[in-house]
Design an enzyme around this catalytic site. Structure first.
Site, PDB file in Angstrom:
ATOM      1  N   GLU B  51      50.971  18.906  68.293  1.00 46.33           N
ATOM      2  CA  GLU B  51      50.349  17.592  67.795  1.00 46.33           C
ATOM      3  C   GLU B  51      50.914  17.639  66.237  1.00 46.33           C
ATOM      4  O   GLU B  51      50.872  18.540  65.660  1.00 46.33           O
ATOM      5  CB  GLU B  51      48.980  17.548  67.647  1.00 46.33           C
ATOM      6  CG  GLU B  51      48.145  16.703  68.595  1.00 46.33           C
ATOM      7  CD  GLU B  51      46.650  16.848  68.422  1.00 46.33           C
ATOM      8  OE1 GLU B  51      46.076  16.982  69.350  1.00 46.33           O
ATOM      9  OE2 GLU B  51      46.057  16.585  67.410  1.00 46.33           O
ATOM     10  N   ASP B  62      39.034  13.685  58.534  1.00 48.71           N
ATOM     11  CA  ASP B  62      39.494  15.124  58.319  1.00 48.71           C
ATOM     12  C   ASP B  62      38.553  15.778  57.200  1.00 48.71           C
ATOM     13  O   ASP B  62      38.269  15.059  56.154  1.00 48.71           O
ATOM     14  CB  ASP B  62      41.021  14.947  57.911  1.00 48.71           C
ATOM     15  CG  ASP B  62      41.834  14.632  59.350  1.00 48.71           C
ATOM     16  OD1 ASP B  62      41.859  15.466  60.174  1.00 48.71           O
ATOM     17  OD2 ASP B  62      42.619  13.651  59.187  1.00 48.71           O
ATOM     18  N   TYR B 177      41.449  13.174  74.694  1.00 48.91           N
ATOM     19  CA  TYR B 177      41.084  13.855  73.737  1.00 48.91           C
ATOM     20  C   TYR B 177      39.679  14.093  73.340  1.00 48.91           C
ATOM     21  O   TYR B 177      39.156  12.963  73.013  1.00 48.91           O
ATOM     22  CB  TYR B 177      41.918  13.761  72.324  1.00 48.91           C
ATOM     23  CG  TYR B 177      41.754  14.722  71.239  1.00 48.91           C
ATOM     24  CD1 TYR B 177      40.690  15.134  70.729  1.00 48.91           C
ATOM     25  CD2 TYR B 177      43.003  15.076  70.509  1.00 48.91           C
ATOM     26  CE1 TYR B 177      40.521  16.171  69.758  1.00 48.91           C
ATOM     27  CE2 TYR B 177      42.949  16.000  69.565  1.00 48.91           C
ATOM     28  CZ  TYR B 177      41.767  16.446  69.001  1.00 48.91           C
ATOM     29  OH  TYR B 177      41.773  17.496  67.950  1.00 48.91           O
TER      30      TYR B 177
END
Lengths: 425, 275
Positions: B51, B62, B177
């Site tokens: 990734e 994040d 995911y």
């Protein structure tokens, strides 16, 4: 084929004689949360169920007369609504054009329009059973308003604020602390409003069960732009009634400053379909558009996606968000609410700019001529009054949204004027 | 065209009864040359898929490790074109390891979805994870990627209920995911006991391999996840290895590949130990 029964479908001699209403500007957002191509819900999957639940809860509350009764009660007895519509005689004489009225949002509890939205959202959060409130703030006005309503209802409150803003708005940090809120300085990015919003979103994505994110501007993922606008519409609704009483007519022009744009959309929205009413938003052009150091997302940006919505953004050629610059912390944001992006594209609202210096001059003028110290944000709108009053002319009426008071800005103004404040924080 | 590298890789691993180790690194962290060396070394260190993060100024999903990695990459002038270039140069010596880009929508929208899909495919990129583009907003992007054979990989999370899972799975390709924890990258850790039923649910709804990420830092955690999922994704621990090496004046390439090798071995051996 059935058509939407708008005024444009009812052709008569009367409507042909006058300019027909081409659009129903008040029919947005659509069910996907779009104002034209702008808005939407660009959030990580973790937050999608939360924004959908918020939308459902808001729709239910909005349809419940008890919710409005409760909200209106607090607006009347706690916020101090309606705010006055004041004829500014000396500013009118000074500019020598249209009559100038000021919508006195700075007289609300906590000193700005922000509390209108906070009161609506805190009642919604309570209905949803949320037990923890988070918010972002730039100048600290929204943080103070959020901390205030959290104190009122005994809810814990965390306010994210860029470390740079914590520095330049120290009095508001103290106010939030006194109101029982925890102010968390944000040191990522440029440490201003956009970084505070990133950090608030990170908190929300981490605390999905109990936390309500109380966004302060008409931006973010749907339903926030619609919901914040609806809670701020009271500004325009009151203005309409007050001016009809004072002048027996609608205004010729409305003026408001635009950062995220909640005070402006609140004033404009009830007038969007009155095409005789000219609407002016004033963006902050900082050191000047030519310097690149500004906060004018419409005038100097292009469409993109940030903080959950598609809108105009300050960004570089590669799609990285660039820093905004304005003397006013409340306008120091690289984006703008999506409804403004759409109103800009369709041309219903004209967006002007005012520099830091323009705002500072207007700040001093308003204080001297009217005995009102405006917020630096509102001073950006004041700075464009000379042109707007001249354009409208002596027979006309202009209403300016005095969205906040300027006490919080004294340190900033003193520094610009080269004055040292003894004992200042 | 991607040539179905993702599908092929998961089929091979299923035949070997083992999960994939997906290594996340940020493109251009700490600079383009070092990042390329790390990329080139990852397959030998045990990464089954890579990734590659697209740096963004405002990475709102994040945590601090990947925020800092993005800042390092942007400080070294990494651009979206630079990301494509890294992938292209990786492909010169590796035709089989799938590369999935992961990032935020604005740089992609700024380039234009059609142009992005065309350049990604030409650079040998196999998939895209767009963190802030939920299914409700994704159709134009999915159309552009479909036309170039680049897989749009979607995210399911602990807040995704069955009704939403059907929406999430509808146009997902390659793999799905699963975000193991409600939170930002690199913050909380995921308990394998919570993850197992979620993976089963997501796999049933999508019919695709399920990769699990967010909250896997150590070889032990990677082992636990690799027993129940089709892939374990590790990002923050790898970018922290870069940051720590830079701070200590060590070689970031060796440091990162060392951490990757430990994680790769942990994933590889996970099901053998279960026996």
């Amino acid at each position: 084929m059935r058509r939407f029964a708008g005024p444009d479908t009812m052709i008569s001699a009367d409507t042909l004689a006058r300019p027909a209403l081409q659009n129903d500007y008040m029919a947005f957002p659509d069910p996907r949360g779009r104002f034209g191509d702008y808005g939407g819900r660009y959030v990580p999957e973790t937050l999608m169920p939360l924004v959908l639940a918020l939308e459902a809860a808001y729709e239910a509350a909005n349809a419940d007369p008890e919710f409005h009764r409760e909200l209106n009660g607090y607006l009347a007895t706690y916020v101090g609504r309606p705010s006055p519509l004041y004829f500014a005689r000396r500013l009118t004489e000074h500019f020598g054009g249209a009559k100038v009225y000021l919508k006195r949002e700075e007289l609300n509890h906590t000193g700005a329009h922000k509390i209108n939205n906070c009161m609506g959202q805190i009642l919604l959060a309570r209905r949803m059973g949320k037990t923890r409130i988070i918010a972002e703030t730039g100048a600290g006005q929204h943080g103070v308003a959020t901390a205030t309503v959290c104190a009122l209802f005994g809810l814990p409150c965390v306010v994210y604020m860029g470390a740079v803003d914590v520095e330049r708005q120290a009095p508001n940090v103290l106010r939030m602390n006194l109101l029982g809120a925890e102010v968390r300085p944000v040191i990522s990015g440029a440490s201003t409003l956009k970084d505070a919003m990133n950090e608030a979103l990170r908190d929300w994505v981490t605390n999905v069960e109990d936390t309500y994110y109380l966004i302060g501007s008409a931006a973010g993922p749907h339903p926030y732009p619609m919901m914040v606008r609806d809670f701020q519409r009271v500004i325009g609704v009151e203005t309409r009634a007050q001016l009809l009483e004072a002048e027996g007519r609608l205004p010729d022009a409305l003026v408001a400053c635009v950062g995220g744009g909640s005070n402006a959309i609140g004033l404009f929205h009830p007038f969007l379909n009155d095409e005789s009413v000219r609407l002016y938003g004033v963006e902050a052009s900082g050191d000047g558009m030519h310097t690149g150091r500004h906060a004018a997302a419409l005038t100097g940006g292009r469409p993109g996606v940030l903080h959950g919505n598609k809108t105009y953004l300050l960004q570089d050629a590669d799609g990285q968000i660039t820093e905004a610059h304005s003397i006013s912390a409340g306008l120091d944001y690289p984006g703008i609410g999506p409804e403004h992006a759409w109103l800009y594209d369709v041309g219903r609202v004209k967006y002007l700019t005012a520099t830091d210096d323009d705002a500072l001059e207007a700040f001093k003028l308003c204080a001297k001529l009217e005995g009102i110290v405006p917020a630096l944000e509102s001073a950006h709108a004041l700075a464009r009054l000379p042109e707007i009053c001249a354009e409208v002319g002596k027979a006309g009426v202009v209403v300016l949204n005095l969205s906040g008071r300027g006490d919080k800005d004294l340190a900033t103004v003193a520094a610009r004027m080269g004055v040292t404040l003894e004992g200042a924080a | 065209m991607s040539g179905g590298r993702i599908q092929k890789r998961f089929a091979e691993l299923a035949a070997q009864n083992r999960a994939a180790f997906i290594a996340y690194v940020m493109a251009g962290d700490p600079d383009a040359g070092t990042a390329l060396s790390i990329l080139k070394g990852l397959p030998a260190a045990g990464a089954d898929l890579i990734e590659l993060g697209i740096p963004f100024s405002d990475p709102m999903a994040d945590g601090p490790p990947i925020q800092k990695a993005a800042l390092r990459a942007l400080a070294s002038q990494m651009t979206l074109e630079g990301v494509f270039d890294l992938a292209r140069r990786f492909r010169e010596s590796d035709a089989v390891t799938p590369i999935v880009l992961m990032g935020y929508l604005n740089p992609i929208m700024s380039l234009g979805y059609e142009a992005f899909a065309a350049r990604a495919a030409a650079a040998g990129i196999d998939g895209l994870i767009a963190v802030d583009c939920p299914p409700e907003e994704a159709d134009p992007l999915a159309d552009a990627l479909d036309s170039r054979g680049v897989d749009l990989i979607r995210l399911a999370t602990p807040t995704t209920d069955d009704a939403r899972l059907a929406i999430v799975a509808r146009r997902t390709r390659g793999f799905l995911y699963y975000v193991a924890v409600a939170g930002v990258t690199g913050a909380k850790s995921a308990a394998a006991s919570d993850v197992a039923p979620a993976v089963a649910r997501v796999r049933a709804a999508s019919g695709l391999p399920v990769a699990v990420g967010f909250g896997i830092r150590t070889p032990a955690q990677a082992t636990a996840i690799a027993r129940v999922a089709d892939a374990a994704v590790v990002g923050s621990a790898l970018v922290d290895a870069i940051a720590d090496a830079l701070a200590d004046g060590r070689d970031p390439v060796a440091a990162t590949l060392g951490v990757a090798a430990d994680l790769g071995a942990a994933v590889r051996s996970a099901r053998e130990l279960v026996g």
